[in-house]
Write an enzyme that holds these catalytic residues in place. Structure first.
Site, mmCIF file in Angstrom:
data_model
loop_
_atom_site.group_PDB
_atom_site.id
_atom_site.type_symbol
_atom_site.label_atom_id
_atom_site.label_comp_id
_atom_site.label_asym_id
_atom_site.label_seq_id
_atom_site.Cartn_x
_atom_site.Cartn_y
_atom_site.Cartn_z
ATOM 1 N N ASP A 49 -3.636 -3.091 3.167
ATOM 2 C CA ASP A 49 -2.842 -3.482 3.179
ATOM 3 C C ASP A 49 -1.508 -2.564 1.984
ATOM 4 O OD1 ASP A 49 -1.632 -5.812 1.854
ATOM 5 O OD2 ASP A 49 -2.601 -5.826 -0.007
ATOM 6 N N THR A 73 2.459 -1.343 1.196
ATOM 7 C CA THR A 73 3.612 -1.825 0.370
ATOM 8 C C THR A 73 4.054 -3.150 0.782
ATOM 9 O OG1 THR A 73 3.862 0.026 -0.120
ATOM 10 C CG2 THR A 73 5.233 -0.945 -0.998
ATOM 11 N N PHE A 74 4.672 -2.703 2.603
ATOM 12 C CA PHE A 74 5.505 -3.206 3.253
ATOM 13 C C PHE A 74 4.708 -4.918 4.382
ATOM 14 C CE2 PHE A 74 7.649 0.492 2.901
ATOM 15 C CZ PHE A 74 9.441 -0.093 2.513
ATOM 16 N N SER A 103 0.338 -6.313 5.752
ATOM 17 C CA SER A 103 -1.128 -6.224 5.493
ATOM 18 C C SER A 103 -1.007 -6.265 7.018
ATOM 19 C CB SER A 103 -1.821 -7.584 4.880
ATOM 20 O OG SER A 103 -1.390 -8.509 5.402
ATOM 21 N N VAL A 104 -2.715 -5.196 7.210
ATOM 22 C CA VAL A 104 -2.379 -4.692 8.961
ATOM 23 C C VAL A 104 -3.858 -5.326 9.338
ATOM 24 C CG1 VAL A 104 -2.785 -2.688 10.741
ATOM 25 C CG2 VAL A 104 -1.662 -2.556 9.040
ATOM 26 N N LYS A 134 0.205 -6.320 12.610
ATOM 27 C CA LYS A 134 0.868 -5.381 10.942
ATOM 28 C C LYS A 134 1.884 -6.663 10.317
ATOM 29 C CE LYS A 134 3.815 -2.255 8.522
ATOM 30 N NZ LYS A 134 3.623 -1.232 7.814
ATOM 31 N N ASP A 145 6.636 10.159 4.444
ATOM 32 C CA ASP A 145 5.061 9.567 3.663
ATOM 33 C C ASP A 145 4.206 9.716 4.222
ATOM 34 O OD1 ASP A 145 4.025 8.758 1.915
ATOM 35 O OD2 ASP A 145 4.667 5.832 2.625
HETATM 36 N N1 LIG Z 1 -2.856 0.942 14.209
HETATM 37 C C1 LIG Z 1 -3.203 0.639 13.285
HETATM 38 N N2 LIG Z 1 -4.850 0.806 13.323
HETATM 39 C C2 LIG Z 1 -5.448 0.082 12.439
HETATM 40 N N3 LIG Z 1 -5.333 0.468 11.149
HETATM 41 C C3 LIG Z 1 -4.147 0.412 10.829
HETATM 42 C C4 LIG Z 1 -3.250 0.345 11.964
HETATM 43 N N4 LIG Z 1 -1.738 0.648 11.380
HETATM 44 C C5 LIG Z 1 -2.304 0.420 9.974
HETATM 45 N N5 LIG Z 1 -3.746 0.810 9.308
HETATM 46 C C6 LIG Z 1 -4.603 0.059 8.019
HETATM 47 O O1 LIG Z 1 -3.171 0.254 7.871
HETATM 48 C C7 LIG Z 1 -2.827 0.317 6.324
HETATM 49 C C8 LIG Z 1 -1.523 0.035 5.962
HETATM 50 O O2 LIG Z 1 -0.573 -0.270 7.139
HETATM 51 P P1 LIG Z 1 0.576 0.664 7.381
HETATM 52 O O3 LIG Z 1 0.429 2.153 5.895
HETATM 53 O O4 LIG Z 1 1.245 0.784 7.852
HETATM 54 O O5 LIG Z 1 0.957 0.018 6.123
HETATM 55 P P2 LIG Z 1 2.931 0.923 5.038
HETATM 56 O O6 LIG Z 1 3.059 -1.239 3.950
HETATM 57 O O7 LIG Z 1 3.397 0.874 5.775
HETATM 58 O O8 LIG Z 1 2.106 0.812 3.798
HETATM 59 P P3 LIG Z 1 2.648 1.929 2.918
HETATM 60 O O9 LIG Z 1 2.237 1.455 1.294
HETATM 61 O O10 LIG Z 1 1.893 3.010 2.947
HETATM 62 O O11 LIG Z 1 4.463 2.197 3.275
HETATM 63 C C9 LIG Z 1 -3.632 2.145 6.741
HETATM 64 O O12 LIG Z 1 -3.337 3.067 5.858
HETATM 65 C C10 LIG Z 1 -4.570 2.123 7.532
HETATM 66 O O13 LIG Z 1 -4.751 1.798 7.548
#
Ligand SMILES: Nc1ncnc2c1ncn2[C@@H]1O[C@H](COP(=O)(O)OP(=O)(O)OP(=O)(O)O)[C@@H](O)[C@H]1O
Length: 499
Positions: A76, A78-79, A81-82, A97, A189
């Site tokens: 989960d 900032t942008f 949930s995965v 995502k 980042d």
């Molecule tokens: N391709 C993937 N396979 C498995 N887990 C993933 C994948 N992409 C992301 N994740 C999991 O989801 C989390 C959050 O993903 P991501 O960093 O892309 O989201 P964000 O909203 O951009 O986060 P941030 O707050 O870092 O900007 C990651 O730390 C990871 O644990």
């Protein structure tokens, strides 16, 4: 639109029912090779426009996320949930995502940095973006699935990783960085949470902040998680470059070798202080531009001699120490480039990955399929309502549903705050603070604390608080003003993560 049919490598045949739909595809970056009027096989003789397209990234505008069975939320950010998910057509395990912000047009999605940069990246150590789906104004990235991130691996460890494990991971990441830096992108980042691992393969993920070097400075937006943030960014330089990724890698390498963050600052001022404790304060020789940056924002560096990295990373090899020291140089110009790092003695004997692991090498049957899986109907309903789910895991979905109104409000506030944090420098600092109660407390005792005990001189000096700095014109407020000081130290050092 009918589902695109593969027409050989990288080519698809799509049928859309109007020229305007074809134009939309073209405007979304799709390269249309050939158009023709065709007739449906069904014998209805409905004229359709058959479009031959060539794609690096297959953008299936009409495809729904119902084609994927969401199994479990694995992250989960900032942008978004995965989720770990399964492509129902071919059984492939993928990561979906789901972006938190709504997108009201496809063009808006295609102009996202994450899409623009990731679709240009084709490297075995960069997470592959397979598809982009927009459904009910919600945007989904379909990515290759990775088992876990580096932070998850670290937090459960008691003993640090061996140097050969760290070498293997870092070699791959520096390859990915060399690839992307050479193509004019930098990540901005890097942190353990964005380095994803499956078996002994590691990949760079989360290109939400990636930037093209050719895009013109000033880069005024707030970037990177504080503990891995380069000093020039802390000092609000507007012309930083790919050297910020090298700084972050130095901090990550040290953390892997000790299991403690190297610079666990509780605010921006404290971050600089912690850096000074380790590498000593900068001076005219080590970083003249840094002194000017500090002067411009009326910030005074604490005068600290710093300690040798080797004293706190006693079990690390001299090659590892040497590499980390050069990566964590105050002056970005003195940090080695990713291609140079690959030649460093620390990596002697390493062999680069030449073949991308096949999808079949990745797990096909996720452990949580079954009782915990969300049914297709559930997923579809959640998508069709267009709302952000308050359900965080499937196992307690019903319990959460019963308290939906309460948690919904909390979740909404939380999301709004996160979105604001990403936009607003002041608020975003607190992303490493406990927000949801789901954060795992990092074992932070920290090298820097150890250091301050080791050197009486530096400790005495380090207690001199930097004068409250004045903001640089044109920038948002900074936590140099001590905004986070009312938060108990232990809580400050938590990280938000779904394990
Ligand atoms: N391709 C993937 N396979 C498995 N887990 C993933 C994948 N992409 C992301 N994740 C999991 O989801 C989390 C959050 O993903 P991501 O960093 O892309 O989201 P964000 O909203 O951009 O986060 P941030 O707050 O870092 O900007 C990651 O730390 C990871 O644990």
């Amino acid at each position: 639109m009918l589902c695109p049919r593969p027409q050989g490598k990288g080519k698809y045949l799509c049928c859309v029912q109007s020229a305007s739909a074809a134009a939309l595809w073209a405007s979304s970056g799709t390269h249309i090779l050939r158009k023709e009027i065709a007739q449906l096989d069904s014998g209805k003789h409905l004229p359709v426009l058959a479009v031959h397209i060539s794609l690096d990234l297959v953008v299936l505008k009409g495809k729904t996320c119902r084609g994927f069975k969401l199994i479990k939320e694995v992250g989960d950010g900032t942008f978004g949930s995965v989720w770990r998910a399964i492509n129902k057509q071919n059984g492939e395990v993928v990561a979906v995502k789901k972006m938190k912000k709504k997108y009201y047009s496809f063009e808006e999605c295609m102009s996202l940095r994450e899409v623009k940069s990731l679709r240009r990246m084709n490297h075995p150590n960069i997470v592959k973006l397979k598809e982009v789906v927009r459904e009910n104004d919600i945007l989904y990235f379909i990515m290759e699935y990775m088992e876990c991130n580096l932070y998850q691996l670290m937090k459960d460890r008691v003993r640090p990783f061996s140097e050969s494990e760290v070498r293997n991971w870092c070699f791959q990441i520096f390859h990915a960085l060399a690839y992307m830096h050479q193509r004019g992108y930098f990540h901005r980042d890097l942190k353990p949470e964005n380095l994803l691992v499956s078996k002994d393969i590691i990949k760079l993920a989360d290109f939400g902040l990636a930037r093209e070097v050719s895009s013109l400075p000033p880069y005024t937006e707030y970037v990177s998680t504080r503990w891995y943030r380069a000093p020039e960014v802390l000092l609000q330089s507007s012309t930083y470059d790919s050297a910020v990724d090298m700084w972050a890698m130095g901090a990550i390498m040290a953390e892997l070798l000790t299991l403690h963050p190297l610079f666990p600052g509780t605010s921006e001022a404290d971050e600089i202080h912690k850096i000074c404790n380790v590498i000593g304060s900068p001076d005219e020789q080590s970083w003249p531009q840094g002194l000017s940056l500090a002067e411009a924002m009326k910030y005074q560096f604490p005068q600290i001699k710093g300690n040798q990295l080797s004293e706190v990373m006693s079990s690390a090899s001299s090659e590892a120490i040497d590499l980390i020291s050069s990566l964590c140089s105050w002056d970005p110009c003195k940090r080695p480039k990713a291609t140079e790092v690959l030649q460093h003695a620390f990596f002697h004997g390493c062999v680069p990955l030449t073949v991308r692991p096949k999808a079949s090498a990745l797990p096909k049957t996720p452990p949580c399929v079954g009782a915990k899986g969300i049914s297709e109907n559930n997923v579809a309903r959640r998508f069709s309502t267009g709302t952000l789910s308050t359900m965080k895991s499937n196992s307690n979905a019903s319990a959460k549903l019963s308290s939906l109104s309460k948690t919904g409000v909390q979740r909404k506030l939380h999301l709004e705050r996160q979105a604001q944090q990403k936009r607003n420098p002041v608020l975003r600092h607190s992303r490493s603070l406990p927000e949801t109660g789901r954060g795992a407390i990092q074992k932070v005792s920290s090298i820097t604390e150890k250091l301050s005990h080791m050197s009486v001189t530096s400790r005495t000096r380090s207690t001199v608080k930097p004068a409250a700095p004045v903001m640089k014109a044109g920038h948002g407020k900074s936590d140099f003003l001590g905004k986070t000081d009312d938060i108990p130290p232990a809580k400050r050092l938590t990280r938000k993560l779904v394990s």
